[in-house]
Enzyme design. Structure first.
Site, PDB file in Angstrom:
ATOM      1  N   ALA A 251       0.752  -1.402  -0.047  1.00  0.00           N
ATOM      2  CA  ALA A 251      -0.043  -0.049   0.066  1.00  0.00           C
ATOM      3  C   ALA A 251       0.694   1.092  -0.079  1.00  0.00           C
ATOM      4  O   ALA A 251       0.140   2.392  -0.001  1.00  0.00           O
ATOM      5  CB  ALA A 251      -0.973   0.063   1.087  1.00  0.00           C
ATOM      6  N   ALA A 252       1.983   1.277   0.026  1.00  0.00           N
ATOM      7  CA  ALA A 252       2.979   2.508   0.107  1.00  0.00           C
ATOM      8  C   ALA A 252       2.944   3.187  -1.192  1.00  0.00           C
ATOM      9  O   ALA A 252       2.403   4.637  -1.198  1.00  0.00           O
ATOM     10  CB  ALA A 252       4.442   2.007   0.124  1.00  0.00           C
ATOM     11  N   GLY A 253       2.778   2.450  -2.417  1.00  0.00           N
ATOM     12  CA  GLY A 253       2.463   3.170  -3.700  1.00  0.00           C
ATOM     13  C   GLY A 253       1.152   3.768  -3.756  1.00  0.00           C
ATOM     14  O   GLY A 253       0.877   4.882  -4.317  1.00  0.00           O
ATOM     15  N   ASP A 254       0.323   3.161  -3.323  1.00  0.00           N
ATOM     16  CA  ASP A 254      -1.162   3.452  -3.252  1.00  0.00           C
ATOM     17  C   ASP A 254      -1.280   4.749  -2.487  1.00  0.00           C
ATOM     18  O   ASP A 254      -1.963   5.937  -2.675  1.00  0.00           O
ATOM     19  CB  ASP A 254      -2.272   2.615  -2.714  1.00  0.00           C
ATOM     20  CG  ASP A 254      -1.938   1.159  -3.461  1.00  0.00           C
ATOM     21  OD1 ASP A 254      -1.818   1.286  -4.446  1.00  0.00           O
ATOM     22  OD2 ASP A 254      -2.480   0.140  -2.507  1.00  0.00           O
TER      23      ASP A 254
HETATM   24  O1  RIB Z   1      -1.051  -2.114  -3.511  1.00  0.00           O
HETATM   25  C1  RIB Z   1      -1.414  -2.846  -2.539  1.00  0.00           C
HETATM   26  C2  RIB Z   1      -2.816  -3.787  -2.766  1.00  0.00           C
HETATM   27  O2  RIB Z   1      -2.558  -4.422  -4.186  1.00  0.00           O
HETATM   28  C3  RIB Z   1      -3.224  -4.570  -1.763  1.00  0.00           C
HETATM   29  O3  RIB Z   1      -3.917  -4.210  -0.618  1.00  0.00           O
HETATM   30  C4  RIB Z   1      -3.786  -5.685  -2.758  1.00  0.00           C
HETATM   31  O4  RIB Z   1      -5.385  -5.728  -2.424  1.00  0.00           O
HETATM   32  C5  RIB Z   1      -3.651  -5.313  -3.931  1.00  0.00           C
HETATM   33  O5  RIB Z   1      -4.644  -4.760  -4.798  1.00  0.00           O
END
Ligand code: RIB
Length: 307
Positions: A251-254
């Site tokens: 989730a760091a990129g998100d």
């Molecule tokens: O970017 C991380 C995410 O990638 C995770 O939470 C997983 O669900 C996938 O979608």
């Protein structure tokens, strides 16, 4: 308050922590297993809410037990879920994640209801898009849905941000490059352009390729090396990473993409936005999991003050 619409996926993450990644054909024992809410779209939507923006999420869950858990988590973090639809006779998206001791991860997803998010679903929220500041997208939902989201966002002159992950096997269609901020990581850049990124010249060639397809600005995520801002005029600016001890990079990129989007709307400065995003991304890797590892606004501001 900046209003950002995220169009994207929501998954239940099934997470295994192990000392290292298995090699093909190998069985290894994990040290720990847990489930937690994730999905690249949902993680971005949660990041906007935690970092102080108004976050509206367009997504689909299944009508299984995970679906209600995923929706509750989004609400708990302050995301507006009025555009999160339940899909009948369908399972929710699933991600099987292995996290190694150095924090690196590998992810396999099963789309489930994410694969049913349709262009019509985007049309249904046109009023919301018309009153938003930005539309932020990734690629765990059908490409035609993302194309429609870009079209409608442009129709209403809204900022468009695409995190082109995961890169489709047959590449990125041209329409998807034509956004205000195109933000791949290094390996995605290589997959998209076919150019291995090793030297500054490779980076320049990759950016030229992406600009030739119509992107207005590129922010390349370089993980522990920070990020690179490229403008169509040929300017490249490297923003270094903050040094932290990585526990889990999920989730760091998100979080980076969401933080950059929010801060760019607030400040109008892409450099300031990427600096803020590097801090938010760095804090995300210091904790386990996806949505729960994303920092609050106060945490990021305090972290930045200490640097
Ligand atoms: O970017 C991380 C995410 O990638 C995770 O939470 C997983 O669900 C996938 O979608």
């Amino acid at each position: 308050m900046a209003k950002i619409i995220t169009v994207g996926s929501v998954n239940m993450d099934l997470v295994l922590h192990s000392k290292r990644m298995p090699v093909p054909g190998e069985t290894i024992k994990a040290d720990n297993f847990y489930t937690n809410p994730g999905g690249k779209g949902a993680n971005q939507a949660v990041a906007i809410a935690k970092l102080g923006g108004k976050s509206i999420f367009l997504a689909r869950t299944g009508d299984d037990g995970y679906g209600s858990e995923l929706a509750s988590a989004l609400k708990k973090y302050g995301v507006d879920t009025s555009c999160v639809k339940t899909t009948k006779d369908c399972c929710s998206g699933i991600a099987v994640i292995t996290v190694a001791a150095d924090g690196e991860n590998s992810i396999t997803i099963a789309g489930g209801a994410n694969d049913r998010l349709s262009p019509q679903d985007v049309d249904d929220i046109e009023d919301n898009i018309a009153s938003a500041d930005a539309v932020m997208m990734q690629l765990e939902v059908p490409i035609d849905t993302i194309k429609r989201a870009i079209q409608l966002a442009k129709k209403h002159n809204k900022l468009t941000i695409l995190d082109p992950t995961p890169v489709p096997a047959d590449g990125i269609p041209d329409d998807l490059f034509r956004v205000d901020i195109f933000s791949p990581n290094k390996s995605e850049t290589e997959m998209i352009t076919g150019i291995p990124v090793k030297t500054d010249n490779d980076i320049k060639k990759s950016c030229d390729f992406i600009f030739s397809k119509g992107a207005k600005q590129i922010v390349m995520k370089l993980g522990s090396e920070g990020a690179l801002i490229a403008s169509a005029s040929g300017n490249l600016k490297h923003i270094p990473a903050f040094k932290v001890k990585p526990i889990d990079t999920t989730a760091a990129g998100d979080c980076f993409t969401a933080a950059m989007t929010l801060s760019f709307i607030e400040t109008g400065s892409i450099e300031q936005a990427v600096q803020f995003a590097c801090a938010a991304g760095a804090l995300t890797v210091t904790a386990k999991g996806a949505q729960q590892s994303i920092p609050n606004r106060k945490d990021v501001e305090e972290f930045l003050k200490k640097q």
